[in-house]
Enzyme design. Structure first.
Site, PDB file in Angstrom:
ATOM      1  N   ALA A 112       1.103  -1.009  -0.046  1.00  0.00           N
ATOM      2  CA  ALA A 112      -0.024  -0.203  -0.087  1.00  0.00           C
ATOM      3  C   ALA A 112       1.175   1.346   0.416  1.00  0.00           C
ATOM      4  CB  ALA A 112      -0.568  -0.162   1.126  1.00  0.00           C
ATOM      5  N   LEU A 113       0.758   1.835  -1.314  1.00  0.00           N
ATOM      6  CA  LEU A 113       1.925   2.772  -1.123  1.00  0.00           C
ATOM      7  C   LEU A 113       0.528   4.451  -1.900  1.00  0.00           C
ATOM      8  CD1 LEU A 113       4.552   4.674  -1.719  1.00  0.00           C
ATOM      9  CD2 LEU A 113       4.318   3.448  -4.097  1.00  0.00           C
ATOM     10  N   PRO A 165      -5.012   8.571  -2.844  1.00  0.00           N
ATOM     11  CA  PRO A 165      -5.946   9.932  -3.493  1.00  0.00           C
ATOM     12  C   PRO A 165      -5.058  10.894  -4.358  1.00  0.00           C
ATOM     13  CG  PRO A 165      -7.340   9.381  -1.251  1.00  0.00           C
ATOM     14  CD  PRO A 165      -5.227   8.977  -1.113  1.00  0.00           C
ATOM     15  N   PHE A 212      -6.541   2.672  -4.112  1.00  0.00           N
ATOM     16  CA  PHE A 212      -6.484   1.329  -5.048  1.00  0.00           C
ATOM     17  C   PHE A 212      -5.864   0.605  -5.052  1.00  0.00           C
ATOM     18  CE2 PHE A 212      -6.610   4.956  -8.503  1.00  0.00           C
ATOM     19  CZ  PHE A 212      -8.245   5.556  -8.472  1.00  0.00           C
ATOM     20  N   GLN A 224      -9.693  -7.041 -33.449  1.00  0.00           N
ATOM     21  CA  GLN A 224      -9.852  -6.938 -35.096  1.00  0.00           C
ATOM     22  C   GLN A 224      -9.874  -7.884 -35.330  1.00  0.00           C
ATOM     23  OE1 GLN A 224     -10.566  -3.537 -35.674  1.00  0.00           O
ATOM     24  NE2 GLN A 224     -11.039  -3.169 -37.295  1.00  0.00           N
ATOM     25  N   GLU A 231       1.684  -0.019 -11.086  1.00  0.00           N
ATOM     26  CA  GLU A 231       3.823  -0.302 -11.031  1.00  0.00           C
ATOM     27  C   GLU A 231       4.428   0.941 -11.267  1.00  0.00           C
ATOM     28  OE1 GLU A 231       4.886  -4.141  -9.959  1.00  0.00           O
ATOM     29  OE2 GLU A 231       3.201  -4.851  -9.216  1.00  0.00           O
ATOM     30  N   GLY A 232       3.410   2.470 -11.653  1.00  0.00           N
ATOM     31  CA  GLY A 232       4.538   3.290 -12.075  1.00  0.00           C
ATOM     32  C   GLY A 232       3.830   3.284 -13.739  1.00  0.00           C
ATOM     33  N   GLU A 291       4.675   6.246 -18.919  1.00  0.00           N
ATOM     34  CA  GLU A 291       4.728   7.816 -19.149  1.00  0.00           C
ATOM     35  C   GLU A 291       5.989   8.189 -18.269  1.00  0.00           C
ATOM     36  OE1 GLU A 291       1.626   7.685 -18.485  1.00  0.00           O
ATOM     37  OE2 GLU A 291       1.171   6.925 -20.498  1.00  0.00           O
TER      38      GLU A 291
HETATM   39  C1  LIG Z   1      -6.378  -1.984 -10.733  1.00  0.00           C
HETATM   40  C2  LIG Z   1      -4.889  -1.036  -9.601  1.00  0.00           C
HETATM   41  C3  LIG Z   1      -4.855  -1.752  -9.163  1.00  0.00           C
HETATM   42  C4  LIG Z   1      -3.646  -0.889  -7.960  1.00  0.00           C
HETATM   43  N1  LIG Z   1      -2.928  -1.426  -6.609  1.00  0.00           N
HETATM   44  C5  LIG Z   1      -2.510  -0.754  -6.402  1.00  0.00           C
HETATM   45  C6  LIG Z   1      -1.017  -1.673  -5.124  1.00  0.00           C
HETATM   46  O1  LIG Z   1      -1.655  -2.558  -4.965  1.00  0.00           O
HETATM   47  N2  LIG Z   1      -0.816  -0.490  -4.392  1.00  0.00           N
HETATM   48  C7  LIG Z   1      -0.375   0.374  -4.580  1.00  0.00           C
HETATM   49  O2  LIG Z   1       0.312   1.104  -4.310  1.00  0.00           O
HETATM   50  N3  LIG Z   1      -1.167   1.311  -5.572  1.00  0.00           N
HETATM   51  C8  LIG Z   1      -1.836   0.735  -6.109  1.00  0.00           C
HETATM   52  N4  LIG Z   1      -2.354   0.832  -7.622  1.00  0.00           N
HETATM   53  C9  LIG Z   1      -2.461   2.251  -7.995  1.00  0.00           C
HETATM   54  C10 LIG Z   1      -1.658   2.421  -9.089  1.00  0.00           C
HETATM   55  O3  LIG Z   1      -0.027   1.720  -9.034  1.00  0.00           O
HETATM   56  C11 LIG Z   1      -1.589   3.971 -10.144  1.00  0.00           C
HETATM   57  O4  LIG Z   1      -2.473   4.298 -10.551  1.00  0.00           O
HETATM   58  C12 LIG Z   1      -0.218   3.945 -10.921  1.00  0.00           C
HETATM   59  O5  LIG Z   1       0.859   4.605  -9.815  1.00  0.00           O
HETATM   60  C13 LIG Z   1      -0.806   6.026 -11.839  1.00  0.00           C
HETATM   61  O6  LIG Z   1      -1.308   6.820 -10.904  1.00  0.00           O
HETATM   62  P1  LIG Z   1      -2.642   7.630 -11.180  1.00  0.00           P
HETATM   63  O7  LIG Z   1      -3.435   6.321 -10.836  1.00  0.00           O
HETATM   64  O8  LIG Z   1      -2.513   8.296  -9.592  1.00  0.00           O
HETATM   65  O9  LIG Z   1      -1.994   8.364 -12.224  1.00  0.00           O
HETATM   66  P2  LIG Z   1      -1.806  10.344 -12.067  1.00  0.00           P
HETATM   67  O10 LIG Z   1      -0.352  10.203 -11.711  1.00  0.00           O
HETATM   68  O11 LIG Z   1      -3.107  10.748 -11.635  1.00  0.00           O
HETATM   69  O12 LIG Z   1      -0.871   9.947 -13.664  1.00  0.00           O
HETATM   70  C14 LIG Z   1      -2.089   9.895 -14.897  1.00  0.00           C
HETATM   71  C15 LIG Z   1      -1.341  10.166 -16.029  1.00  0.00           C
HETATM   72  O13 LIG Z   1      -0.739  11.563 -16.426  1.00  0.00           O
HETATM   73  C16 LIG Z   1       0.573  10.886 -16.341  1.00  0.00           C
HETATM   74  N5  LIG Z   1       1.399  12.144 -15.701  1.00  0.00           N
HETATM   75  C17 LIG Z   1       1.219  12.027 -14.715  1.00  0.00           C
HETATM   76  N6  LIG Z   1       2.662  12.780 -14.218  1.00  0.00           N
HETATM   77  C18 LIG Z   1       3.504  12.302 -15.219  1.00  0.00           C
HETATM   78  C19 LIG Z   1       4.998  12.691 -14.850  1.00  0.00           C
HETATM   79  N7  LIG Z   1       5.904  13.709 -14.161  1.00  0.00           N
HETATM   80  N8  LIG Z   1       4.871  12.759 -16.115  1.00  0.00           N
HETATM   81  C20 LIG Z   1       4.417  12.145 -17.703  1.00  0.00           C
HETATM   82  N9  LIG Z   1       3.332  12.005 -17.052  1.00  0.00           N
HETATM   83  C21 LIG Z   1       3.181  11.400 -16.300  1.00  0.00           C
HETATM   84  C22 LIG Z   1       0.609   9.826 -16.142  1.00  0.00           C
HETATM   85  O14 LIG Z   1       1.480   8.435 -16.928  1.00  0.00           O
HETATM   86  C23 LIG Z   1      -1.070   9.310 -16.533  1.00  0.00           C
HETATM   87  O15 LIG Z   1      -1.678   8.394 -17.932  1.00  0.00           O
HETATM   88  C24 LIG Z   1      -3.339   0.568  -8.371  1.00  0.00           C
HETATM   89  C25 LIG Z   1      -3.887   1.124  -9.812  1.00  0.00           C
HETATM   90  C26 LIG Z   1      -4.620   0.263  -9.930  1.00  0.00           C
HETATM   91  C27 LIG Z   1      -5.904   0.798 -11.434  1.00  0.00           C
END
Ligand SMILES: Cc1cc2nc3c(=O)[nH]c(=O)nc-3n(C[C@H](O)[C@H](O)[C@H](O)COP(=O)(O)OP(=O)(O)OC[C@H]3O[C@@H](n4cnc5c(N)ncnc54)[C@H](O)[C@@H]3O)c2cc1C
Length: 385
Positions: free
Chosen positions: A123-124, A127, A155, A336, A363-364, A367
């Site tokens: 858990a990292l 919101p 998430f 397709q 997991e990152g 982008e």
């Molecule tokens: C189904 C699911 C399971 C998950 N499981 C876990 C879990 O077990 N533990 C955990 O800790 N997290 C978990 N996550 C979280 C997941 O790792 C994050 O959703 C992910 O890292 C992206 O963060 P965000 O959703 O806040 O997107 P945002 O950070 O809001 O990014 C939105 C968009 O902006 C782009 N963006 C943002 N900043 C930059 C930048 N500096 N340069 C270029 N592009 C950028 C991103 O690439 C993306 O396209 C999970 C997410 C999902 C959807």
């Protein structure tokens, strides 16, 4: 392609494939449709010693490495990557404990994980802290009784189902990411509850849930590593875990490729199977080449990690980015080639396309990871004479 797997690795891969085909395949559509957590399959995986694969022998594991874990994830993902991520999230949850935990912590938690009695989670994300993980706000205040956690995580895979959570929280708010620490939090700890359960596009059998901490007292001995090391340990754990996402993506793409070849051989249009059409052959050839290229990169990266190399941040990022982009492209092309049938839930292809999408995000995001790869290139250039 010959990947020169050891006899043990071939046996492991075959066993994972058998479980996937015999136990997961018959229920995957139902699990997806009902968004039901795959408890029965977790038990099958435990009974087949799959949770032992990534745990060292001294804690009742099989002592496998990154490649062994990847082989299992790939085979399960070939059939259902929602099940695969449920399994893999336990490994991610255990990585910080494995690398930095004390002997007492390892003895206490790892044998139960190895036996599949307890699932794990990591858990990292919060919101306001996704890609910018350094913006986490959850705090862990040190008291005489232990650490008091306050905040929420968003998430989280296996949220609500796992028993052991590795939670990243700030022990020193003023220091930001340098003030983050890692804690092992057990499910029934008072003050630890579960919030919103997400309804997702894909990997729907997996649980993705909010974790809520309200004055949650965690014993002093449950901090992993030193105070302030949380962020560094997290980055190392994710480096180790990313080839696993790559393996997930390779499995999805492989499953889609096989289903598409089958379909194209049987679908008759203009009195011939559509596989006789050059345009379909070109697409299939491209798909097969991409899958093999992705698998090669994922296996090579996993082997690099297993060799004991210290820094593999860029390689792990490349494997995840390339394999996940491949899974998205291959599954899209697969839909397709299936035509209208591919859009229908009667076939597994639309699920594979939905499942592939997440591998580009978690997991990152790709982008962010392309940025990581570019930073590595610049550093290398700066080191050149
Ligand atoms: C189904 C699911 C399971 C998950 N499981 C876990 C879990 O077990 N533990 C955990 O800790 N997290 C978990 N996550 C979280 C997941 O790792 C994050 O959703 C992910 O890292 C992206 O963060 P965000 O959703 O806040 O997107 P945002 O950070 O809001 O990014 C939105 C968009 O902006 C782009 N963006 C943002 N900043 C930059 C930048 N500096 N340069 C270029 N592009 C950028 C991103 O690439 C993306 O396209 C999970 C997410 C999902 C959807």
């Amino acid at each position: 392609m010959e990947y020169f797997l050891s006899e043990q690795q071939k046996t492991l891969k075959n066993l994972a494939r058998r479980i996937a085909e015999e136990r997961i395949l018959p229920v995957r559509a139902e699990l997806d449709e009902k968004e039901e957590f795959p408890w029965a399959i977790m038990k099958d995986l435990a009974d087949s010693d799959m949770f032992r694969v990534f745990i060292p022998e001294e804690y009742d594991g099989l002592g496998g490495g990154c490649l062994d874990l990847g082989l299992v994830i790939e085979e399960i993902s070939r059939v259902c990557s929602g099940v695969a991520v449920t399994y893999a999230a336990t490994a991610l949850g255990a990585f910080i404990l494995l690398e930095y935990g004390t002997e007492e912590q390892r003895q206490k938690y790892l044998p139960d994980i190895a036996a599949g009695k307890k699932l794990g989670a990591f858990a990292l994300t919060e919101p306001t802290a996704g890609s910018d993980a350094s913006a986490i706000k959850t705090t862990a205040e040190k008291t005489n009784e232990g650490y008091v956690l306050n905040g929420s995580k968003q998430f989280i895979t296996n949220g609500g189902e796992a028993e052991i959570y590795t939670v990243i929280a700030l022990t020193d708010k003023a220091k930001g990411a340098r003030g983050a620490s890692a804690f092992l939090v057990e499910k029934d700890t008072p003050g630890f509850t579960f919030g919103k359960k997400e309804k997702k596009m894909g990997i729907r059998t997996s649980s993705t849930r909010e974790l809520v901490f309200r004055n949650c007292l965690v014993p002093q001995e449950n901090i992993v590593g030193k105070e302030g090391m949380g962020f560094i340990m997290t980055m190392k754990a994710l480096d180790r875990s990313r080839p696993g996402i790559g393996a997930q993506a390779v499995g999805i793409a492989q499953g889609a490729l096989e289903a598409t070849v089958d379909y194209a051989q049987n679908r008759i249009q203009f009195e011939h199977p559509i596989i006789a059409l050059p345009v379909v052959q070109n697409m299939l050839a491209e798909m097969a080449t991409q899958v093999e290229a992705a698998r090669s990169l994922v296996y090579a990266t996993a082997r690099t990690i297993d060799s004991g190399t210290k820094n593999f941040t860029e390689e792990a990022s490349m494997a995840k980015v390339f394999a996940s982009d491949t899974a998205m492209k291959v599954t899209t092309d697969a839909v397709q080639i299936f035509g209208g049938a591919g859009y229908m839930r009667d076939y597994p292809i639309e699920k594979m396309m939905r499942d592939a999408k997440i591998t580009q995000i978690y997991e990152g995001s790709n982008e962010i990871l392309r940025g990581t790869i570019a930073v590595g290139l610049r550093k290398r250039k700066a080191r050149q004479p």
